[in-house]
Scaffold this active site. Sequence first.
Site, mmCIF file in Angstrom:
data_model
loop_
_atom_site.group_PDB
_atom_site.id
_atom_site.type_symbol
_atom_site.label_atom_id
_atom_site.label_comp_id
_atom_site.label_asym_id
_atom_site.label_seq_id
_atom_site.Cartn_x
_atom_site.Cartn_y
_atom_site.Cartn_z
ATOM 1 N N LYS A 127 1.903 32.202 -47.060
ATOM 2 C CA LYS A 127 2.555 31.720 -48.286
ATOM 3 C C LYS A 127 1.973 32.435 -49.500
ATOM 4 O O LYS A 127 0.763 32.365 -49.754
ATOM 5 C CB LYS A 127 2.319 30.215 -48.464
ATOM 6 C CG LYS A 127 3.263 29.356 -47.643
ATOM 7 C CD LYS A 127 2.862 27.900 -47.732
ATOM 8 C CE LYS A 127 3.693 27.116 -48.697
ATOM 9 N NZ LYS A 127 3.351 25.668 -48.639
HETATM 10 C C1 E4P Z 1 5.983 23.298 -49.374
HETATM 11 O O1 E4P Z 1 5.660 24.278 -48.761
HETATM 12 C C2 E4P Z 1 5.089 22.509 -50.217
HETATM 13 O O2 E4P Z 1 3.901 22.350 -49.518
HETATM 14 C C3 E4P Z 1 5.570 21.109 -50.548
HETATM 15 O O3 E4P Z 1 6.867 20.894 -50.102
HETATM 16 C C4 E4P Z 1 5.291 20.659 -51.920
HETATM 17 O O4 E4P Z 1 5.788 19.351 -52.138
HETATM 18 P P1 E4P Z 1 5.377 18.438 -53.376
HETATM 19 O O5 E4P Z 1 6.190 18.835 -54.550
HETATM 20 O O6 E4P Z 1 5.696 17.049 -52.943
HETATM 21 O O7 E4P Z 1 3.908 18.668 -53.622
#
Ligand code: E4P
Length: 299
Positions: free
Chosen positions: A124
């Site tokens: 990522k």
């Molecule tokens: C995705 O890869 C993220 O880890 C995640 O969906 C973030 O979600 P949030 O906005 O609830 O922190």
Amino acid sequence: MSSTPVTDRQAKTARRPPSKILVDGGDPGETKHIRGLLGFVDGQTTNPTLIAKNPEVARMVKAGQRMSESQEAAEYRKIVQEISPLVGDAGVSIEVFADLNTPAKEMLRQGREMNSWIPNAYIKYPCTAEGLKAAQASVAEGIRVNITLCFSQRQAAAVYAATRGARQPVYVSPFVGRLDDAGQNGMDLIANIKRMFASGDGHVLVLAASIRSLAHLLCSFHYGAELVTVPAKVLEDWSQKGMPLPDASYSYPSAGKAIAWEELDLSRPWESFDIRHELTTKGIQKFVADYRSTLEQAS
Ligand code: E4P
């Protein structure tokens, strides 16, 4: 946490939703629990906030223990190595530690290292210019990538252009819930990106992220997101309700401000798209803060 017997699991597996289901979390125990409930888990996404919430990490921090950067990396590796065999072919997304000044070269160094931890890694990178440079170099090396903190159609177009020619699927993660929090209809972004990619070559898959509710999950299926990453509590809710799928009459109960469609040319160079977004900046700052909360010396 209890697991459902294999026979039930097999029965449920026959009823797969149209999108791959990933668990959005940092706890292998939770992934096992969800696999027991649903009968399958296609993949997993992690991030610095979720790793800081891992029960073992949280216990250490609560007890006043802090880690060095290399201990934190070893802990992260241990967590993803436990999750890796529990999931299907959507893999495990592992996030590089980047602040607003981290250069692409450093992100790439971390990405290469993290990619060696497990055979099914997706690295990522944040949806910034440096993140996209790192992603471009990664796909050229055959490293799978997931571009995170995506909040605009332009950012998704830039991801497409930066990773053109990738030999493996590239993920882009639009954050639905955080757009909702800002008063917008986050699901519109999923619809707009899907519509834009319909004229592309299919090398970028939409991974709906920041999912907060069953409505987000069902609408992700409805809009044809290839993947959706979901917190355990929403998956528990979905399972409890019998894993429903949207039917032909489905309509999404949106309350936010509509996100307008933009006509964008995917053949443009990625640098020509304006990819700045306030929520990407805030998201990076929050990840940095959560990462640092586990370290022995706040720097
Ligand atoms: C995705 O890869 C993220 O880890 C995640 O969906 C973030 O979600 P949030 O906005 O609830 O922190």
